[in-house]
Scaffold this motif. Structure first.
Motif, PDB file in Angstrom:
ATOM      1  N   LEU A  94      50.478  62.808  44.573  1.00 46.00           N
ATOM      2  CA  LEU A  94      49.474  61.831  44.136  1.00 46.00           C
ATOM      3  C   LEU A  94      48.072  62.302  44.478  1.00 46.00           C
ATOM      4  O   LEU A  94      47.131  62.051  43.764  1.00 46.00           O
ATOM      5  N   PHE A  95      47.981  62.945  45.614  1.00 45.34           N
ATOM      6  CA  PHE A  95      46.648  63.421  45.967  1.00 45.34           C
ATOM      7  C   PHE A  95      46.294  64.679  45.189  1.00 45.34           C
ATOM      8  O   PHE A  95      45.135  64.904  44.894  1.00 45.34           O
ATOM      9  N   GLU A  96      47.266  65.443  44.923  1.00 46.46           N
ATOM     10  CA  GLU A  96      46.939  66.703  44.263  1.00 46.46           C
ATOM     11  C   GLU A  96      46.572  66.468  42.806  1.00 46.46           C
ATOM     12  O   GLU A  96      45.563  66.973  42.331  1.00 46.46           O
ATOM     13  N   GLU A  97      47.387  65.733  42.119  1.00 45.50           N
ATOM     14  CA  GLU A  97      47.047  65.485  40.727  1.00 45.50           C
ATOM     15  C   GLU A  97      47.222  63.998  40.441  1.00 45.50           C
ATOM     16  O   GLU A  97      48.322  63.494  40.361  1.00 45.50           O
ATOM     17  N   ASP A  98      46.094  63.361  40.311  1.00 45.24           N
ATOM     18  CA  ASP A  98      46.105  61.958  39.947  1.00 45.24           C
ATOM     19  C   ASP A  98      46.203  61.889  38.433  1.00 45.24           C
ATOM     20  O   ASP A  98      45.279  62.325  37.734  1.00 45.24           O
ATOM     21  N   PRO A  99      47.240  61.359  37.919  1.00 46.88           N
ATOM     22  CA  PRO A  99      47.399  61.379  36.461  1.00 46.88           C
ATOM     23  C   PRO A  99      46.243  60.700  35.732  1.00 46.88           C
ATOM     24  O   PRO A  99      45.879  61.092  34.639  1.00 46.88           O
ATOM     25  N   ALA A 100      45.651  59.696  36.354  1.00 44.76           N
ATOM     26  CA  ALA A 100      44.541  59.004  35.670  1.00 44.76           C
ATOM     27  C   ALA A 100      43.371  59.940  35.430  1.00 44.76           C
ATOM     28  O   ALA A 100      42.599  59.765  34.485  1.00 44.76           O
ATOM     29  N   HIS A 101      43.218  60.927  36.313  1.00 45.91           N
ATOM     30  CA  HIS A 101      42.058  61.807  36.158  1.00 45.91           C
ATOM     31  C   HIS A 101      42.343  62.975  35.236  1.00 45.91           C
ATOM     32  O   HIS A 101      41.436  63.729  34.906  1.00 45.91           O
ATOM     33  N   LEU A 102      43.592  63.108  34.863  1.00 47.66           N
ATOM     34  CA  LEU A 102      43.899  64.188  33.945  1.00 47.66           C
ATOM     35  C   LEU A 102      43.563  63.760  32.531  1.00 47.66           C
ATOM     36  O   LEU A 102      43.590  62.587  32.205  1.00 47.66           O
ATOM     37  N   SER A 103      43.267  64.733  31.729  1.00 50.01           N
ATOM     38  CA  SER A 103      43.004  64.402  30.337  1.00 50.01           C
ATOM     39  C   SER A 103      44.328  64.147  29.635  1.00 50.01           C
ATOM     40  O   SER A 103      45.411  64.474  30.129  1.00 50.01           O
ATOM     41  N   LYS A 104      44.158  63.551  28.478  1.00 49.26           N
ATOM     42  CA  LYS A 104      45.341  63.188  27.719  1.00 49.26           C
ATOM     43  C   LYS A 104      46.151  64.425  27.355  1.00 49.26           C
ATOM     44  O   LYS A 104      47.385  64.443  27.434  1.00 49.26           O
ATOM     45  N   SER A 105      45.407  65.432  26.979  1.00 52.20           N
ATOM     46  CA  SER A 105      46.123  66.651  26.579  1.00 52.20           C
ATOM     47  C   SER A 105      46.881  67.235  27.769  1.00 52.20           C
ATOM     48  O   SER A 105      48.006  67.743  27.629  1.00 52.20           O
ATOM     49  N   ARG A 106      46.236  67.147  28.927  1.00 58.75           N
ATOM     50  CA  ARG A 106      46.894  67.677  30.125  1.00 58.75           C
ATOM     51  C   ARG A 106      48.149  66.881  30.453  1.00 58.75           C
ATOM     52  O   ARG A 106      49.199  67.435  30.805  1.00 58.75           O
ATOM     53  N   LEU A 107      48.026  65.603  30.283  1.00 59.19           N
ATOM     54  CA  LEU A 107      49.188  64.750  30.536  1.00 59.19           C
ATOM     55  C   LEU A 107      50.306  65.107  29.564  1.00 59.19           C
ATOM     56  O   LEU A 107      51.477  65.201  29.942  1.00 59.19           O
ATOM     57  N   LYS A 108      49.901  65.321  28.331  1.00 61.07           N
ATOM     58  CA  LYS A 108      50.897  65.679  27.329  1.00 61.07           C
ATOM     59  C   LYS A 108      51.613  66.956  27.730  1.00 61.07           C
ATOM     60  O   LYS A 108      52.843  67.063  27.697  1.00 61.07           O
TER      61      LYS A 108
END
Lengths: 401, 90
Positions: free
Chosen positions: A3-17
């Motif tokens: 959670l600290f390393e990669e907060d999904p909210a801060h990732l872009s949509k493409s990154r999430l994809k």
């Protein structure tokens, strides 16, 4: 901790994809909200990471994190991750009605949303908008402020300059002549000097008014003259220093008082001082012999206290300058004499008209002649001139008849 | 009263027709080239963008600064020029 390393909210949509694809998670529909991606990301990817930890804790943390992230998503969405409609909605939430979001306008609206989002957490919304609105005009505002300040400075400078110029003019004119300087000196200083005369007539005690008037004049001249006279007579000095400003007056206060009451001031000095009065021509007429200040002393006209210390009243000062009321009175008085003449002319005209009327009304001359005779009897002086005219007219009229 | 340049008056005084983008007030050769590179080769295309942004001067200025590298003065001048043109002819 994932959670600290990669907060999904801060990732872009493409990154999430891409993450979802990497974790072989089924992608949601293409136009889904980012939240959906984030949830999926959290659900699946975090689940995988949660395998290392106690599931309960992870679940609880994840739930909390999900809630937090869900809550955060509503407040801090990534403008670039939003759809056109979402972007428009987000802008509307912040009180900004955006136009159509197309390819060319999207970038601008995203930038606008970012600007609206940044200060949102800190300042008030209006303040943020204002900041956005005025961000471009900051330079202009600063320039305007600087300009206004510059204008104020300029005005202050101008006022100072005018004062200096007037003082300089006074400097320039004083040494040369008194009368030309009197004419050329600005009207303000003239009024000042005239006021000085009036004030001096009232009381010679170093009045603040005189000092004020003097302050309007050239201080530099006074200082120059002071310097010149420092080595010279104190008596010559006192008359000038009386009108100087407070500091200068303070310097010579003792001298002034002592000198003022001493009758030692020679008539020549008085004459010099008075002749130096550039106010009116009467002084020059009164003192034609006085020379232009050889010593450069420029004293303002000052009436002595009558009878003070036995000093005789040697000089007749001109009347105090006429106030508007006195000027009006004088103008009225000027008319009084013509009024008598006007009355006289009026009477003459009335008589003439009456005669003409009588002549027209009465065809017979006997009453006309009687009228003439009565008129002749009435006023001989004025009508004497008319007699010959009338007598000439009557024969003419009689001829016509 | 703001002082308007001759270019501004020339543009605002008549329909823009097919005028190049450099005819806009505040848009010189360099800015014009940058806009043309982005596809805004005619003044009416920039007008289109202005209208798309709902004739909002602030947003238009933002856009113009981003798109062409104009400074605040140039962008403001262009926005004012377009706004006045719209007031007269739109």
């Amino acid at each position: 901790m994932p959670l600290f390393e990669e907060d999904p909210a801060h990732l872009s949509k493409s990154r999430l994809k891409s993450d979802l694809v990497a974790h072989s998670v089924a992608l949601p529909p293409a136009q889904s909200k980012k939240d959906v991606y984030v949830e999926l990301h959290l659900k699946h990817i975090d689940q995988k990471n949660a395998a290392d930890f106690s599931s309960d804790e992870e679940d609880q943390v994840r739930d909390v994190a999900d809630k937090e992230e869900d809550a955060e998503d509503a407040e801090i969405p990534d403008p670039s991750g939003l759809t056109d409609d979402d972007l428009k909605a987000a802008l509307l939430e912040h009180g900004f009605k955006a136009g159509p979001i197309v390819a060319s306008t999207r970038a601008v609206y995203e930038k606008k949303l970012r600007k609206l989002l940044q200060p949102d957490g800190q300042d008030h919304l209006n303040g943020a908008e204002k900041g956005v609105v005025y961000s471009d005009s900051e330079e202009e505002d600063e320039e305007e402020e600087e300009g206004s300040q510059g204008a104020k400075e300029e005005t202050v400078e101008r006022s100072d300059q005018t004062q200096q110029e007037s003082s300089q003019n006074g400097d320039f004119f004083y040494p040369q002549c008194f009368l030309p300087s009197s004419r050329l000196v600005p009207s303000g200083s003239q009024s000042v000097m005239s006021n000085g005369c009036s004030f001096s007539s009232q009381a010679f005690s170093i009045t603040q008014m005189v000092e004020e008037m003097e302050s309007r004049r050239s201080l530099s001249v006074s200082t120059d003259t002071e310097r010149e006279l420092n080595g010279s007579n104190v008596q010559e000095h006192w008359s000038r220093s009386n009108r100087l400003d407070m500091p200068i007056v303070d310097k010579h206060s003792m001298k002034n008082q002592s000198l003022y009451y001493t009758p030692k001031a020679s008539p020549y000095k008085w004459g010099m001082k008075l002749s130096q009065e550039p106010v009116k021509d009467t002084f020059k007429d009164m003192f034609p012999d006085t020379q232009a200040t050889p010593t450069g002393i420029h004293a303002t006209r000052r009436k002595p206290i009558k009878g003070a210390a036995g000093r005789p009243i040697q000089y007749v000062y001109p009347d105090t300058p006429a106030s508007p009321t006195t000027q009006e009175r004088r103008a009225v008085e000027r008319r009084l004499v013509p009024i008598q003449i006007q009355i006289l002319v009026f009477l003459i005209v009335v008589v003439l008209l009456y005669l003409i009327y009588a002549c027209v009304e009465d065809n017979s001359f006997s009453p006309f002649v009687a009228l003439l005779e009565s008129l002749n009897q009435g006023s001989d002086g004025e009508e004497g001139l008319l007699l010959p005219a009338e007598t000439q007219d009557t024969p003419a009229l009689s001829g016509q008849e | 009263m703001s002082t308007t340049s001759q270019k501004h008056r020339d543009f605002v005084g008549e329909p823009m027709g097919d005028k190049p983008v450099t005819a806009l007030s505040g848009i010189g050769e360099i800015l014009g080239k940058k806009l043309e590179q982005q596809g805004f080769d005619k003044a009416f295309v920039v007008l289109g963008q202005f209208l798309l942004l709902k004739k909002d001067s602030e947003i238009f200025v933002e856009w113009l600064k981003d798109a062409s590298g104009a400074n605040s003065r140039q962008a403001g001048s262009c926005a004012q020029c377009l706004r006045e043109w719209c007031d007269s002819f739109l």
